[in-house]
Design an enzyme around this catalytic site. Structure first.
Site, PDB file in Angstrom:
ATOM      1  N   ARG A  50      -2.612   4.866 -11.201  1.00  0.00           N
ATOM      2  CA  ARG A  50      -1.876   5.874 -10.446  1.00  0.00           C
ATOM      3  C   ARG A  50      -2.626   7.205 -10.539  1.00  0.00           C
ATOM      4  O   ARG A  50      -3.232   7.517 -11.564  1.00  0.00           O
ATOM      5  CB  ARG A  50      -0.464   6.064 -11.024  1.00  0.00           C
ATOM      6  CG  ARG A  50       0.512   4.943 -10.693  1.00  0.00           C
ATOM      7  CD  ARG A  50       0.868   4.909  -9.201  1.00  0.00           C
ATOM      8  NE  ARG A  50       1.847   3.883  -8.905  1.00  0.00           N
ATOM      9  CZ  ARG A  50       1.552   2.654  -8.468  1.00  0.00           C
ATOM     10  NH1 ARG A  50       0.294   2.287  -8.281  1.00  0.00           N
ATOM     11  NH2 ARG A  50       2.522   1.803  -8.194  1.00  0.00           N
ATOM     12  N   HIS A  76      -6.059   3.478  -1.854  1.00  0.00           N
ATOM     13  CA  HIS A  76      -5.002   2.712  -2.556  1.00  0.00           C
ATOM     14  C   HIS A  76      -4.949   1.267  -2.040  1.00  0.00           C
ATOM     15  O   HIS A  76      -3.914   0.795  -1.562  1.00  0.00           O
ATOM     16  CB  HIS A  76      -3.632   3.402  -2.386  1.00  0.00           C
ATOM     17  CG  HIS A  76      -2.646   3.017  -3.458  1.00  0.00           C
ATOM     18  ND1 HIS A  76      -1.798   3.921  -4.051  1.00  0.00           N
ATOM     19  CD2 HIS A  76      -2.379   1.814  -4.046  1.00  0.00           C
ATOM     20  CE1 HIS A  76      -1.042   3.288  -4.943  1.00  0.00           C
ATOM     21  NE2 HIS A  76      -1.370   2.001  -4.954  1.00  0.00           N
TER      22      HIS A  76
END
Ligand code: NAP
Ligand code: GLV
Length: 310
Positions: A225, A273
């Protein structure tokens, strides 16, 4: 049985179709803001908006269509603790993560990043190879995805290190656990791979103080993250040469804003991502199996520990 579906990207229809064929006994509904939804037994969500909390607070279980549950847990006890939150357990993400991280490690080890720069400048010159024994890979997080990544790296013969919260034993891997061993783990890791969940304990772990413990000329691969990483601090360390390069798949703000300085730094490789995408069919199959187990009163894997945050 009624299942309420939500996806932050709005692409809910294909999920509805797959659930209809995997779980024909279920009645399916798509969540829409502002509409009154009849009570549901289960919710299947990704990054639900706050407006969905009243519905989430009434179901028997919430299924998260990803591995990381930080977007759900930010609501704290607005999602009552007695409602199980079930994350995806691999569901095809382990192999993708293994591909992504292995590619990034081999790219740096075989100096493809340097050769890409040389080729653009029209330079034909062999660079001294790195020594395998100097290229230890340290994986932060030895869960479902971290262990899969370690397995994929094993055949290449790099020294392998892993760090987790609780003690682990993995063949051929120097395993460390707990905050007290973090410094030793970092000092041993020429390539640092972040594969941790985002929790109050792990946020900002990749800050200047910890990155400075890596050997000079280390590489960072962050596939966990964005909030694990102090972005301006990494940039300064790359510019000073203390960190050689980084491959980043996740960012504090996604999409990464156009004016972000990372875009201009050639030693930072950016992907949007995508290191391990949710595979719809595998995920629907896994969630449908778990719903059937819950309906039969059987235990299911991958229930999130609300105290630990993952
Ligand atoms: P997991 O199975 O829950 O594994 C988490 C690992 O982190 C475990 O080994 C755990 O230790 C360790 N850990 C947690 N808190 C820690 C702490 N405070 N100190 C040390 N170790 C700690 O999770 P996973 O399925 O491997 O997924 C990991 C993360 O990857 C997800 O949470 C998500 O954020 C990220 N992810 C990213 C993408 C992407 O496309 N970029 C895709 C999927 C997942 P223990 O084993 O001791 O519990
Ligand atoms: C993706 O980031 C996930 O957590 O599955």
């Amino acid at each position: 049985m009624r299942i309420l579906l939500h996806r932050a990207d709005g692409k809910t229809e294909p999920w509805l179709k797959d659930f209809s064929s995997c779980l024909p006994e279920a009645e399916l509904a798509i969540w829409h803001a502002g509409e009154k939804n009849p009570p549901c037994d289960y919710a299947v969500v990704w990054s639900p908006p706050e407006a969905m909390l009243p519905e989430l607070a009434q179901v028997k279980a919430i299924f998260n269509t990803g591995a990381g549950v930080d977007a759900l847990l930010r609501y704290g006890d607005a999602i009552p603790r007695e409602i199980p939150i079930v994350r995806l357990g691999d569901a095809g993400m382990g192999l993708q993560m293994a591909e992504y991280v292995t590619h990034a490690v081999l790219r740096y080890f075989r100096r493809f990043d340097d050769y890409e720069r040389q080729a653009r400048a029209g330079v034909w010159a062999a660079l001294p190879p790195y020594r395998r024994e100097d290229f230890a890979v340290g994986v932060l997080g030895l869960g479902t995805l971290g262990t899969r990544v370690i397995e994929a790296l094993a055949p290449f013969g790099f020294p392998l290190h892993g760090w987790s919260r609780t003690e682990k034993r993995l063949d051929g891997v120097q395993c460390y656990h707990g905050a007290n061993s973090l410094d030793t783990f970092l000092r041993a890791s020429r390539v640092l791979v972040c594969m941790l969940p985002l929790t109050p304990e792990t946020g900002n772990l990749l800050d200047r103080s910890n990155l400075a413990k890596l050997p000079a000329g280390a590489y960072l691969i962050n596939v966990a993250r964005g909030a694990h990483l102090a972005e301006p601090e990494l940039l300064a360390m790359i510019r000073s040469g203390q960190i050689a390069a980084a491959t980043l798949d996740v960012f504090r703000n996604e999409p990464l804003p156009a004016q972000h300085p990372f875009w201009q730094e050639p030693r930072i490789t950016i992907t949007p991502h995508v290191s391990a995408l949710t595979l719809r069919r595998e995920s629907v199959q896994q969630i449908a199996d778990k719903i059937r187990r819950l309906e039969r009163g059987q235990p299911v894997a991958d229930i999130v520990d609300r105290n630990l945050g993952y």
